[in-house]
Design a protein around this motif. Structure first.
Motif, PDB file in Angstrom:
ATOM      1  N   CYS A  20      66.003 104.967 -44.474  1.00 37.67           N
ATOM      2  CA  CYS A  20      66.615 103.865 -45.226  1.00 37.67           C
ATOM      3  C   CYS A  20      65.681 103.534 -46.370  1.00 37.67           C
ATOM      4  CB  CYS A  20      66.862 102.649 -44.346  1.00 37.67           C
ATOM      5  SG  CYS A  20      65.385 101.789 -43.777  1.00 37.67           S
ATOM      6  N   LEU A  64      71.538 104.505 -46.423  1.00 36.78           N
ATOM      7  CA  LEU A  64      71.037 105.202 -45.234  1.00 36.78           C
ATOM      8  C   LEU A  64      71.371 106.681 -45.421  1.00 36.78           C
ATOM      9  CD1 LEU A  64      70.022 104.902 -42.176  1.00 36.78           C
ATOM     10  CD2 LEU A  64      72.450 104.966 -41.599  1.00 36.78           C
ATOM     11  N   THR A  73      72.007  98.779 -39.301  1.00 38.71           N
ATOM     12  CA  THR A  73      71.074  98.519 -40.393  1.00 38.71           C
ATOM     13  C   THR A  73      70.872  97.018 -40.596  1.00 38.71           C
ATOM     14  OG1 THR A  73      72.940  98.640 -41.936  1.00 38.71           O
ATOM     15  CG2 THR A  73      71.637 100.647 -41.643  1.00 38.71           C
TER      16      THR A  73
END
Length: 418
Positions: free
Chosen positions: A360, A366, A401
């Motif tokens: 990331c 990502l 995330t």
């Protein structure tokens, strides 16, 4: 779900969109408006009504066109989301900590909140599950650490230390370790509270990890030293310092599956491979490729941000602040691939049982890379700011995330070989 609370969960899929719109106080920001627009069923543009002509602003058009590859967006945080972990037992729960002085435990499948970890005095920068997923620990920057029982949703223990740098559970016992700004490393039995401290070299304990044998912990410090501690005896087995140590603060630390080797990364632009049994440095890596030679001014160097071992091949990955992901051969220490990002890399993670490494970065994406070929396999977008942390489940089918845009997202990681 109580829609009276500030809550917004979006599920994006081929079949349906479920959305609970934020009913909180205050003016909606552009992100909120963009989210709300996602659920609006616009009429067929081929048959516009006169009154509606020209109503769409440039901002709204941009919001519609913005790419979001996520399956679900978790929007309960009201500040940047700094950390995320998945529960190790089932990988079905996530815990996120944020700038809003809170952590949330929530279901990855639908975003439902199971536990709100409140009472913190500063940004929650550490949040993680115990080895059996029964407990979750949340720690804030000021050093207030709380432990919660997931099943009963109760706080069962808390403790206050100096400014917190990192927090980690023991791999096979209800034992919690923390490193602080004053250099101390703390270890507690939870919830009993039995405590042990590992004396500091009077500088920050910047990163740490309990080794897989559960008997030792490796800790990196601001002065460039690395210590391997005997957790039972309370003394340092190895101290890696001076020329063997780093020339700047440690930023990250990782070990291989059996704990015989560890990788350390530093602001000095170096990654070092250390034998944990002997305390000897057996490899040095730098962004220039291959073995590093000579010394550089730490101020001008390219900081190492994350490191990790591949479980199935003798490969390591080193992520740099300039956006370079370097894949090195473990045996020859030669640079195998250089995978370039347009922005600095924040974190990397190898898949459990493949040669795929995920990254990331500060550009909010990502990415999945094949370490065998060095090729980019896939890229996932949807955040409006940098991704600060992420976690991938055991099957490597889902990533969660955490971002500076106040959101956490769930992405389905699809690859042709799955």
């Amino acid at each position: 779900m109580d829609t009276g609370e500030e809550n917004s969960v979006e599920l994006h899929g081929d079949e349906e969109i479920i959305e609970v719109i934020d009913l909180g106080d205050g003016e909606p920001g552009p992100d909120d408006l963009a989210d709300d627009l996602g659920g609006v069923d616009f009429e067929d543009p081929g048959q516009p009504e006169d009154d509606d002509e020209g109503w769409e602003t440039e901002d709204e058009m941009e919001a519609e066109a913005e790419q979001d590859d996520s399956e679900l967006t978790f929007s309960r945080h009201t500040g940047s989301v700094f950390c995320v972990s998945l529960d190790p037992a089932t990988n079905s729960l996530a815990v996120t900590g944020g700038e809003d002085d809170k952590a949330y435990v929530w279901r990855v499948s639908d975003g439902e909140v199971l536990l709100e970890c409140t009472g913190h005095k500063d940004s929650v920068t550490c949040a993680t599950f115990s080895h059996d997923s029964s407990l979750v620990a949340s720690g804030d920057m000021s050093g207030l650490i709380k432990v919660w029982k997931v099943e009963t949703r109760e706080e069962i223990w808390s403790f206050e230390v100096g400014d917190l740098e990192w927090l980690e559970w023991h791999p096979c016992a209800p034992v919690l370790l923390a490193g602080t700004n004053d250099g101390n490393v703390w270890m507690w039995k939870v919830p009993g509270g039995d405590c042990k401290t590992f004396e500091s070299p009077a500088c920050q304990a910047t990163c740490g990890k309990v080794l897989p044998d559960g008997k030792r912990a490796a800790v990196g410090y601001e002065d460039g030293t690395v210590r391997v501690w005997d957790l039972k005896q309370g003394h340092a087995i190895h101290v890696i310092k001076g020329q063997d140590g780093h020339q700047g603060a440690l930023t990250c630390l990782s070990c291989n599956k059996d704990g015989s080797l560890m990788l350390t990364g530093s602001v000095d632009g170096r990654a070092k491979l250390i034998n944990t049994n002997t305390g000897k440095v057996v490899g040095v890596f730098s962004a220039e490729g291959g073995k590093a030679k000579g010394s550089k001014d730490p101020e001008e160097s390219n900081s190492v941000e994350s490191v990790g071992f591949c479980n199935i091949l003798p490969l390591i990955a080193v992520a740099y602040l300039d956006g370079t992901l370097a894949i090195y051969e473990l045996s020859t220490q030669a640079l195998r691939h250089r995978c370039q990002h347009e922005a600095g890399i924040v974190h990397l993670q190898w898949e459990e049982s493949s040669s795929v490494v995920s990254t990331c970065s500060l550009d909010g994406a990502l990415r999945l890379w094949d370490a065998r070929s060095g090729n980019l396999l896939s890229e996932y977008r949807g955040h409006a700011a940098e991704i600060l942390d992420f976690a991938v489940n055991r099957e490597a089918s889902v990533a969660v995330t955490a971002s500076g845009d106040n959101r956490a997202k769930v992405f389905c990681l699809q690859r042709p070989d799955r």
